[in-house]
Design a protein around this motif. Structure first.
Motif, PDB file in Angstrom:
ATOM      1  N   PRO A 150       0.805  -1.220   0.000  1.00 40.17           N
ATOM      2  CA  PRO A 150       0.000   0.000   0.000  1.00 40.17           C
ATOM      3  C   PRO A 150       0.840   1.273   0.000  1.00 40.17           C
ATOM      4  O   PRO A 150       1.954   1.303   0.531  1.00 40.17           O
ATOM      5  CB  PRO A 150      -0.812  -0.124   1.296  1.00 40.17           C
ATOM      6  N   GLN A 209      -0.368   6.654   2.382  1.00 41.56           N
ATOM      7  CA  GLN A 209      -1.650   7.214   2.816  1.00 41.56           C
ATOM      8  C   GLN A 209      -2.734   6.165   3.012  1.00 41.56           C
ATOM      9  O   GLN A 209      -3.773   6.437   3.597  1.00 41.56           O
ATOM     10  CB  GLN A 209      -2.125   8.289   1.837  1.00 41.56           C
ATOM     11  N   TYR A 210      -2.491   4.930   2.505  1.00 44.19           N
ATOM     12  CA  TYR A 210      -3.465   3.862   2.661  1.00 44.19           C
ATOM     13  C   TYR A 210      -2.955   2.732   3.555  1.00 44.19           C
ATOM     14  O   TYR A 210      -3.655   1.742   3.753  1.00 44.19           O
ATOM     15  CB  TYR A 210      -3.842   3.278   1.300  1.00 44.19           C
ATOM     16  N   GLN A 259      -5.092   1.377   6.280  1.00 45.92           N
ATOM     17  CA  GLN A 259      -6.390   0.828   5.895  1.00 45.92           C
ATOM     18  C   GLN A 259      -6.297  -0.522   5.188  1.00 45.92           C
ATOM     19  O   GLN A 259      -7.290  -1.240   5.108  1.00 45.92           O
ATOM     20  CB  GLN A 259      -7.116   1.826   4.972  1.00 45.92           C
ATOM     21  N   LYS A 272      -8.002  -5.670   3.680  1.00 46.15           N
ATOM     22  CA  LYS A 272      -8.221  -4.520   4.565  1.00 46.15           C
ATOM     23  C   LYS A 272      -7.864  -4.851   6.006  1.00 46.15           C
ATOM     24  O   LYS A 272      -8.091  -5.950   6.489  1.00 46.15           O
ATOM     25  CB  LYS A 272      -9.682  -4.062   4.474  1.00 46.15           C
ATOM     26  N   ASP A 280      -6.901   6.288  -8.092  1.00 47.82           N
ATOM     27  CA  ASP A 280      -7.052   6.729  -6.703  1.00 47.82           C
ATOM     28  C   ASP A 280      -8.522   6.717  -6.304  1.00 47.82           C
ATOM     29  O   ASP A 280      -8.873   6.365  -5.168  1.00 47.82           O
ATOM     30  CB  ASP A 280      -6.458   8.126  -6.539  1.00 47.82           C
ATOM     31  N   ILE A 321      -9.533   3.158  -5.481  1.00 43.29           N
ATOM     32  CA  ILE A 321      -9.038   2.734  -4.169  1.00 43.29           C
ATOM     33  C   ILE A 321      -9.878   3.355  -3.058  1.00 43.29           C
ATOM     34  O   ILE A 321     -10.237   2.685  -2.072  1.00 43.29           O
ATOM     35  CB  ILE A 321      -7.556   3.126  -4.015  1.00 43.29           C
ATOM     36  N   ARG A 322     -10.206   4.618  -3.215  1.00 46.32           N
ATOM     37  CA  ARG A 322     -11.012   5.285  -2.179  1.00 46.32           C
ATOM     38  C   ARG A 322     -12.366   4.614  -2.029  1.00 46.32           C
ATOM     39  O   ARG A 322     -12.893   4.491  -0.921  1.00 46.32           O
ATOM     40  CB  ARG A 322     -11.177   6.769  -2.525  1.00 46.32           C
ATOM     41  N   VAL A 342     -11.841   1.448   0.147  1.00 46.31           N
ATOM     42  CA  VAL A 342     -11.584   1.662   1.573  1.00 46.31           C
ATOM     43  C   VAL A 342     -12.756   2.337   2.267  1.00 46.31           C
ATOM     44  O   VAL A 342     -12.879   2.281   3.491  1.00 46.31           O
ATOM     45  CB  VAL A 342     -10.298   2.487   1.790  1.00 46.31           C
TER      46      VAL A 342
END
Length: 353
Positions: free
Chosen positions: A185, A188-189, A192, A215, A247, A250-251, A254
């Protein structure tokens, strides 16, 4: 590689074969070309057929863990029905179309650890022998490369890649296995997810991109997998801001949402095994794992171009992911492994003759 067993029972020297592939890596769905060079043995024989087999090293899960084996995933007859004189040289040129789902073996010239081979089968006088074996190098399609570049830009790193025996439900998958590219990852991830796995299922009209995130669990809950699928076209790749798009994917994962994103660029209808239309303009959906609210949501920037510095940013991100590839394996070891792995793996090939 020289045949050692062919015609040995007849008490004569058999012909030899050397298959030479055209230089350079090929594309999934693209043409694989080369020449099969033969030299006659100690007598005249009729060559009944020359067949090329595409082979892959795959992993299979079972009750006791995992096992590896070789599988033939396509066959092409490229010649035959001709007389080969004693000691006579003879060359057969070929050009065959690779399956669209052929796994990629390299990224920016660096091997991913995926083992693919092209094996030549020669049938003479009622006997068959699988002999000459060549390593097959496959580079990503433009959309595949753009997506992996975007992951590199965002800060993801390469961990490993493998081929898994089995099928992903709800997709238009054609081959009996699929490729997983595991990425570490981005910072920033990192809080998560532990990793994210990327699978490409390409076809003539477009490509499905399956993302599975491992996760991290919270204080009172365990971790779980979240899986989403998107469809993209082969055309207009350069017109998309892939950094923003990936991105956004991915958001969505999560944030506990299922993904219903697709691009209209070059999309067309294509029926999979189960009648599902994976390349329809709005056909993407989460196919397993965590099913959310079905939001049709993009990460912004669809169809938008970045500023003049985009090429530099892409190159930097691509280089970052490539460094991870180099650090994850030694390419020479992969090359040496090809012949050793496929040697004697006939029983793992699903009953191929």
């Amino acid at each position: 590689m020289v045949f050692k067993r062919l015609l040995g029972s007849l008490g004569v020297g058999g012909p030899t074969v050397d298959t030479v592939l055209d230089p350079g890596a090929v594309l999934p769905g693209g043409s694989l070309g080369g020449q099969v060079h033969l030299r006659g043995g100690e007598a005249d024989f009729t060559v009944e057929h020359i067949t090329l087999e595409l082979m892959a090293r795959v992993e299979a899960e079972h009750e006791d863990g995992e096992a590896e084996g070789a599988i033939v995933f396509d066959r092409f007859t490229v010649g035959g029905s001709f007389r080969l004189g004693a000691g006579e040289p003879h060359s057969v040129p070929f050009s065959v179309a690779l399956p669209w789902e052929t796994p990629i073996t390299e990224l920016y010239g660096q091997g991913l650890g995926i083992v693919l081979g092209v094996r030549t089968e020669l049938a003479v006088a009622g006997a068959k022998d699988k002999g000459d074996l060549d390593q097959l190098a496959v580079r990503p399609l433009p959309a595949q490369e753009a997506i992996l570049e975007a992951f590199g830009q965002i800060g993801f790193g390469f961990r490993s890649a493998d081929l898994e025996l089995g099928r992903i439900g709800g997709t238009g998958q054609q081959l009996p296995f699929y490729q997983e590219i595991e990425l570490t990852p981005a910072p920033q991830y990192a809080h998560q997810m532990n990793e994210i796995e990327v699978t490409f299922l390409a076809g003539p009209a477009g490509m499905e991109v399956v993302l599975e995130a491992d996760k991290r669990g919270g204080l009172f809950s365990g971790g779980r997998d979240a899986t989403s699928r998107f469809t993209v076209g082969h055309h207009g790749v350069e017109q998309i801001d892939w950094h923003a798009e990936v991105d956004g994917w991915i958001r969505q994962m999560v944030e506990h949402r299922a993904s219903y994103g697709s691009y209209g660029h070059g999309a067309a209808h294509h029926e999979g095994h189960d009648g599902h239309d994976p390349y329809a303009a709005h056909g993407s959906h989460a196919h397993k794992g965590e099913h959310g609210h079905g939001d049709h949501h993009h990460g912004g920037g669809h169809g938008h171009r970045s500023g003049p510095g985009m090429g530099t940013v892409v190159a930097a991100g691509a280089a970052g992911l490539a460094v991870g590839v180099v650090g994850g394996m030694v390419a020479a070891e992969v090359v040496d492994e090809v012949g050793d792995f496929f040697e004697g793996d006939e029983e793992e090939e699903g009953g191929e003759d």
